[in-house]
Design a protein around this motif. Structure first.
Motif, PDB file in Angstrom:
ATOM      1  N   ASP A 186       0.832  -1.206   0.000  1.00  0.00           N
ATOM      2  CA  ASP A 186       0.000   0.000   0.000  1.00  0.00           C
ATOM      3  C   ASP A 186       0.875   1.267   0.000  1.00  0.00           C
ATOM      4  OD1 ASP A 186      -2.337  -1.482  -0.021  1.00  0.00           O
ATOM      5  OD2 ASP A 186      -2.640  -1.341   2.153  1.00  0.00           O
ATOM      6  N   ASP A 187       1.937   1.231   0.826  1.00  0.00           N
ATOM      7  CA  ASP A 187       2.864   2.367   0.857  1.00  0.00           C
ATOM      8  C   ASP A 187       3.501   2.582  -0.515  1.00  0.00           C
ATOM      9  OD1 ASP A 187       2.439   2.675   3.602  1.00  0.00           O
ATOM     10  OD2 ASP A 187       4.183   1.442   4.136  1.00  0.00           O
ATOM     11  N   ARG A 188       3.905   1.491  -1.143  1.00  0.00           N
ATOM     12  CA  ARG A 188       4.546   1.582  -2.460  1.00  0.00           C
ATOM     13  C   ARG A 188       3.584   2.172  -3.494  1.00  0.00           C
ATOM     14  NH1 ARG A 188       9.173  -2.352  -3.077  1.00  0.00           N
ATOM     15  NH2 ARG A 188       9.537  -3.062  -0.953  1.00  0.00           N
ATOM     16  N   GLN A 189       2.332   1.787  -3.418  1.00  0.00           N
ATOM     17  CA  GLN A 189       1.351   2.326  -4.360  1.00  0.00           C
ATOM     18  C   GLN A 189       1.124   3.814  -4.129  1.00  0.00           C
ATOM     19  OE1 GLN A 189       0.143   0.845  -7.124  1.00  0.00           O
ATOM     20  NE2 GLN A 189       1.627  -0.704  -6.507  1.00  0.00           N
ATOM     21  N   LEU A 190       1.124   4.246  -2.871  1.00  0.00           N
ATOM     22  CA  LEU A 190       0.994   5.681  -2.572  1.00  0.00           C
ATOM     23  C   LEU A 190       2.183   6.462  -3.128  1.00  0.00           C
ATOM     24  CD1 LEU A 190      -0.371   5.890   1.088  1.00  0.00           C
ATOM     25  CD2 LEU A 190      -1.325   6.975  -0.939  1.00  0.00           C
ATOM     26  N   ILE A 191       3.376   5.935  -2.921  1.00  0.00           N
ATOM     27  CA  ILE A 191       4.585   6.584  -3.447  1.00  0.00           C
ATOM     28  C   ILE A 191       4.509   6.642  -4.969  1.00  0.00           C
ATOM     29  CG2 ILE A 191       7.099   6.341  -3.722  1.00  0.00           C
ATOM     30  CD1 ILE A 191       6.514   7.117  -0.907  1.00  0.00           C
ATOM     31  N   LYS A 192       4.123   5.531  -5.575  1.00  0.00           N
ATOM     32  CA  LYS A 192       4.027   5.470  -7.037  1.00  0.00           C
ATOM     33  C   LYS A 192       3.034   6.514  -7.549  1.00  0.00           C
ATOM     34  CE  LYS A 192       2.967   2.273 -10.797  1.00  0.00           C
ATOM     35  NZ  LYS A 192       2.543   0.904 -11.131  1.00  0.00           N
ATOM     36  N   GLN A 193       1.877   6.611  -6.906  1.00  0.00           N
ATOM     37  CA  GLN A 193       0.869   7.581  -7.324  1.00  0.00           C
ATOM     38  C   GLN A 193       1.377   9.004  -7.159  1.00  0.00           C
ATOM     39  OE1 GLN A 193      -2.223   7.026  -8.885  1.00  0.00           O
ATOM     40  NE2 GLN A 193      -1.875   9.205  -9.247  1.00  0.00           N
ATOM     41  N   ALA A 194       2.058   9.284  -6.050  1.00  0.00           N
ATOM     42  CA  ALA A 194       2.595  10.628  -5.817  1.00  0.00           C
ATOM     43  C   ALA A 194       3.623  10.979  -6.896  1.00  0.00           C
ATOM     44  CB  ALA A 194       3.223  10.715  -4.425  1.00  0.00           C
ATOM     45  N   LEU A 195       4.473  10.033  -7.267  1.00  0.00           N
ATOM     46  CA  LEU A 195       5.468  10.292  -8.298  1.00  0.00           C
ATOM     47  C   LEU A 195       4.818  10.465  -9.669  1.00  0.00           C
ATOM     48  CD1 LEU A 195       8.282   7.872  -7.111  1.00  0.00           C
ATOM     49  CD2 LEU A 195       8.307  10.378  -7.056  1.00  0.00           C
ATOM     50  N   MET A 196       3.779   9.711  -9.932  1.00  0.00           N
ATOM     51  CA  MET A 196       3.054   9.878 -11.203  1.00  0.00           C
ATOM     52  C   MET A 196       2.422  11.264 -11.258  1.00  0.00           C
ATOM     53  SD  MET A 196       1.535   5.971 -11.566  1.00  0.00           S
ATOM     54  CE  MET A 196       0.147   6.439 -12.552  1.00  0.00           C
ATOM     55  N   ASN A 197       1.850  11.713 -10.146  1.00  0.00           N
ATOM     56  CA  ASN A 197       1.274  13.058 -10.081  1.00  0.00           C
ATOM     57  C   ASN A 197       2.346  14.118 -10.363  1.00  0.00           C
ATOM     58  OD1 ASN A 197      -1.138  11.866  -9.304  1.00  0.00           O
ATOM     59  ND2 ASN A 197      -0.950  12.456  -7.152  1.00  0.00           N
ATOM     60  N   LEU A 198       3.516  13.947  -9.757  1.00  0.00           N
ATOM     61  CA  LEU A 198       4.605  14.896  -9.949  1.00  0.00           C
ATOM     62  C   LEU A 198       5.092  14.881 -11.395  1.00  0.00           C
ATOM     63  CD1 LEU A 198       6.496  16.942  -8.651  1.00  0.00           C
ATOM     64  CD2 LEU A 198       7.962  15.028  -7.948  1.00  0.00           C
ATOM     65  N   GLU A 199       5.254  13.698 -11.984  1.00  0.00           N
ATOM     66  CA  GLU A 199       5.660  13.598 -13.394  1.00  0.00           C
ATOM     67  C   GLU A 199       4.661  14.289 -14.308  1.00  0.00           C
ATOM     68  OE1 GLU A 199       6.007   9.328 -13.783  1.00  0.00           O
ATOM     69  OE2 GLU A 199       8.192   9.491 -13.912  1.00  0.00           O
ATOM     70  N   GLN A 200       3.369  14.071 -14.056  1.00  0.00           N
ATOM     71  CA  GLN A 200       2.333  14.699 -14.879  1.00  0.00           C
ATOM     72  C   GLN A 200       2.397  16.218 -14.756  1.00  0.00           C
ATOM     73  OE1 GLN A 200      -1.663  13.344 -14.101  1.00  0.00           O
ATOM     74  NE2 GLN A 200      -2.563  14.812 -15.514  1.00  0.00           N
ATOM     75  N   PHE A 201       2.547  16.710 -13.545  1.00  0.00           N
ATOM     76  CA  PHE A 201       2.661  18.149 -13.336  1.00  0.00           C
ATOM     77  C   PHE A 201       3.845  18.709 -14.110  1.00  0.00           C
ATOM     78  CE2 PHE A 201       4.863  21.560 -11.097  1.00  0.00           C
ATOM     79  CZ  PHE A 201       3.896  22.558 -11.150  1.00  0.00           C
ATOM     80  N   LEU A 202       5.014  18.061 -13.997  1.00  0.00           N
ATOM     81  CA  LEU A 202       6.213  18.541 -14.672  1.00  0.00           C
ATOM     82  C   LEU A 202       6.073  18.475 -16.193  1.00  0.00           C
ATOM     83  CD1 LEU A 202       8.916  16.992 -12.331  1.00  0.00           C
ATOM     84  CD2 LEU A 202       8.282  19.408 -12.526  1.00  0.00           C
ATOM     85  N   ASP A 203       5.484  17.398 -16.693  1.00  0.00           N
ATOM     86  CA  ASP A 203       5.258  17.288 -18.143  1.00  0.00           C
ATOM     87  C   ASP A 203       4.372  18.415 -18.656  1.00  0.00           C
ATOM     88  OD1 ASP A 203       6.843  15.036 -18.468  1.00  0.00           O
ATOM     89  OD2 ASP A 203       5.163  13.625 -18.445  1.00  0.00           O
ATOM     90  N   GLU A 204       3.281  18.672 -17.932  1.00  0.00           N
ATOM     91  CA  GLU A 204       2.351  19.723 -18.343  1.00  0.00           C
ATOM     92  C   GLU A 204       2.999  21.110 -18.222  1.00  0.00           C
ATOM     93  OE1 GLU A 204      -1.150  19.057 -15.981  1.00  0.00           O
ATOM     94  OE2 GLU A 204      -1.660  17.221 -17.082  1.00  0.00           O
ATOM     95  N   ALA A 205       3.759  21.318 -17.152  1.00  0.00           N
ATOM     96  CA  ALA A 205       4.395  22.620 -16.948  1.00  0.00           C
ATOM     97  C   ALA A 205       5.449  22.891 -18.022  1.00  0.00           C
ATOM     98  CB  ALA A 205       5.037  22.675 -15.565  1.00  0.00           C
TER      99      ALA A 205
END
Length: 159
Positions: free
Chosen positions: A137-156
């Motif tokens: 569960d912790d790993r999935q939370l980390i993965k989701q947080a990193l995906m969110n950050l990647e998406q933000f950076l890609d869009e920015a």
């Protein structure tokens, strides 16, 4: 009720502040550690940018110069300068694509493959230490947080 909301908001801001500072510190420390490791290794003739270009080329992909330039969001001219250095130092080879001679495919020499494997092992150890003691569960939370950050950076970066 209002005090609880204010306390929760203050705690959220404090958490965001901590995460911000931790991300900056971790990024800086990883870059410094990589550069320190390069200087102390048999690969001291390259810099961190060249190391990451070697990693982007990969072991078996035979990416094109355009693919690697796009991955780093750099011009093909800037990439060419780096590739010239990496080729001169014996890490990278360029090959014309037999199907389309206008296309240049990139590959790694045996020295480049060794550098790639060494760098990849470093990153695997880094990830393993980061995830130590975490459950699925912790790993999935980390993965989701990193995906969110990647998406933000890609869009920015597209703006």
């Amino acid at each position: 009720m209002i005090d609880e909301k204010a306390a929760a908001e203050a705690a959220r801001k404090q958490d965001e502040n901590y995460i911000n500072n931790a991300l900056v510190d971790v990024y800086d420390n990883i870059m410094r550690f990589e550069e320190q490791q390069i200087r102390g290794s048999r690969f001291r003739d390259i810099n961190a940018r060249e190391l990451h270009i070697v990693h982007a080329i990969g072991l078996h992909d035979h990416k094109t110069t355009t693919q690697v330039a796009d991955e780093f969001r750099m011009s093909k001219g800037t990439l060419t300068a780096h590739l010239n250095n990496l080729e001169r130092k014996g890490y990278v080879i360029r090959q014309r694509n037999p199907a389309d001679r206008r296309v240049i495919n990139l590959g790694l020499t045996s020295k480049g493959r060794l550098l790639y494997r060494t760098h990849d092992a470093f990153h695997r150890r880094l990830v393993k230490s980061f995830l130590h003691g975490m459950d699925d569960d912790d790993r999935q939370l980390i993965k989701q947080a990193l995906m969110n950050l990647e998406q933000f950076l890609d869009e920015a970066q597209k703006k």
